[in-house]
Motif scaffolding. Structure first.
Motif, PDB file in Angstrom:
ATOM      1  N   ARG A  23     -31.061  48.641  -5.973  1.00 16.11           N
ATOM      2  CA  ARG A  23     -31.013  47.834  -7.197  1.00 16.11           C
ATOM      3  C   ARG A  23     -31.861  48.548  -8.242  1.00 16.11           C
ATOM      4  O   ARG A  23     -32.995  48.901  -7.978  1.00 16.11           O
ATOM      5  CB  ARG A  23     -31.554  46.430  -6.942  1.00 16.11           C
ATOM      6  CG  ARG A  23     -31.431  45.534  -8.167  1.00 16.11           C
ATOM      7  CD  ARG A  23     -31.969  44.155  -7.912  1.00 16.11           C
ATOM      8  NE  ARG A  23     -33.425  44.204  -7.914  1.00 16.11           N
ATOM      9  CZ  ARG A  23     -34.211  43.371  -7.250  1.00 16.11           C
ATOM     10  NH1 ARG A  23     -33.691  42.448  -6.492  1.00 16.11           N
ATOM     11  NH2 ARG A  23     -35.508  43.479  -7.318  1.00 16.11           N
ATOM     12  N   GLU A  27     -31.211  50.212 -15.260  1.00 16.05           N
ATOM     13  CA  GLU A  27     -29.776  50.399 -15.471  1.00 16.05           C
ATOM     14  C   GLU A  27     -28.977  49.113 -15.268  1.00 16.05           C
ATOM     15  O   GLU A  27     -27.781  49.072 -15.563  1.00 16.05           O
ATOM     16  CB  GLU A  27     -29.242  51.472 -14.514  1.00 16.05           C
ATOM     17  CG  GLU A  27     -29.868  52.833 -14.705  1.00 16.05           C
ATOM     18  CD  GLU A  27     -29.502  53.473 -16.025  1.00 16.05           C
ATOM     19  OE1 GLU A  27     -28.346  53.302 -16.468  1.00 16.05           O
ATOM     20  OE2 GLU A  27     -30.375  54.135 -16.622  1.00 16.05           O
ATOM     21  N   THR A  29     -28.028  47.813 -12.443  1.00 12.57           N
ATOM     22  CA  THR A  29     -26.987  48.084 -11.456  1.00 12.57           C
ATOM     23  C   THR A  29     -27.494  47.734 -10.066  1.00 12.57           C
ATOM     24  O   THR A  29     -28.706  47.699  -9.826  1.00 12.57           O
ATOM     25  CB  THR A  29     -26.573  49.574 -11.469  1.00 12.57           C
ATOM     26  OG1 THR A  29     -27.717  50.372 -11.174  1.00 12.57           O
ATOM     27  CG2 THR A  29     -25.980  49.973 -12.804  1.00 12.57           C
ATOM     28  N   ASP A  30     -26.549  47.471  -9.184  1.00 15.38           N
ATOM     29  CA  ASP A  30     -26.879  47.163  -7.800  1.00 15.38           C
ATOM     30  C   ASP A  30     -25.778  47.736  -6.913  1.00 15.38           C
ATOM     31  O   ASP A  30     -24.622  47.312  -7.004  1.00 15.38           O
ATOM     32  CB  ASP A  30     -26.994  45.651  -7.598  1.00 15.38           C
ATOM     33  CG  ASP A  30     -27.562  45.261  -6.254  1.00 15.38           C
ATOM     34  OD1 ASP A  30     -27.457  46.067  -5.296  1.00 15.38           O
ATOM     35  OD2 ASP A  30     -28.111  44.158  -6.147  1.00 15.38           O
ATOM     36  N   GLN A  37     -18.879  51.522  -3.680  1.00 15.40           N
ATOM     37  CA  GLN A  37     -20.115  52.213  -4.050  1.00 15.40           C
ATOM     38  C   GLN A  37     -21.097  52.202  -2.866  1.00 15.40           C
ATOM     39  O   GLN A  37     -21.758  53.199  -2.580  1.00 15.40           O
ATOM     40  CB  GLN A  37     -20.744  51.542  -5.279  1.00 15.40           C
ATOM     41  CG  GLN A  37     -21.838  52.355  -5.909  1.00 15.40           C
ATOM     42  CD  GLN A  37     -22.355  51.700  -7.179  1.00 15.40           C
ATOM     43  OE1 GLN A  37     -22.086  50.541  -7.477  1.00 15.40           O
ATOM     44  NE2 GLN A  37     -23.128  52.458  -7.930  1.00 15.40           N
TER      45      GLN A  37
END
Length: 160
Positions: A23, A27, A29-30, A37
């Motif tokens: 995480r 950004e 994002t995770d 991903q």
């Protein structure tokens, strides 16, 4: 089964840090939000069957809470086997969660668990491993987060 090879602390540190940092606060994002991903992430780290990333989120978040020293870190149970290989007892994880927990346990046994820390910068929150002799490092990077914080506190003092 072949001869048991020497255990590598650095491998466990790298694996656990990578997992803790799936995480990214900066950004937003995770890796665990996207199955493909996650599978790519796991393949790069030679993790056999990575499992469902949603099942790993509670473990990752609990480990991050524990590393941060928060008292309300949730209790998490992970199935983990131990085996006797070539006359040596070893942890034998059968899942990705077991792999991460085994790494954490080995690092706890050798007294290195407390070297894992979470950067206190609110925009960062990156997990890092404190390699300093006296275990006093505060920031993931003095050049980035530490410098920002020092500059911020300097500007606040200059105002007054």
């Amino acid at each position: 089964m072949g001869r048991v090879t020497a255990w590598n602390t650095d491998h466990d540190v790298d694996l656990l840090l990578a997992f803790l940092n799936t995480r990214d606060e900066e950004e937003h994002t995770d890796v665990l939000d996207d199955v493909e991903q996650w599978r790519l992430w796991a393949r790069k780290r030679d993790i056999g069957e990575p499992g469902d990333p949603a099942d790993l989120r509670p473990l990752r978040d609990a480990l991050r809470e524990a590393v941060a020293g928060r008292e309300h870190a949730p209790d998490i149970a992970v199935d983990l086997r131990a085996e006797l290989r070539s006359g040596i007892p070893v942890l034998a994880p059968t899942t990705a969660a077991g792999l991460f927990m085994a790494a954490a346990l080995r690092l706890t046994v050798v007294g290195d668990w407390d070297r894992f820390k979470i950067c206190p910068a609110h925009t960062c929150q990156w997990a890092f491993y404190d390699r300093s002799r006296n275990r006093s490092r505060s920031w993931c990077s003095m050049r980035v987060c530490g410098n920002r914080e020092k500059a911020r506190t300097f500007r606040e003092r200059a105002k007054t």
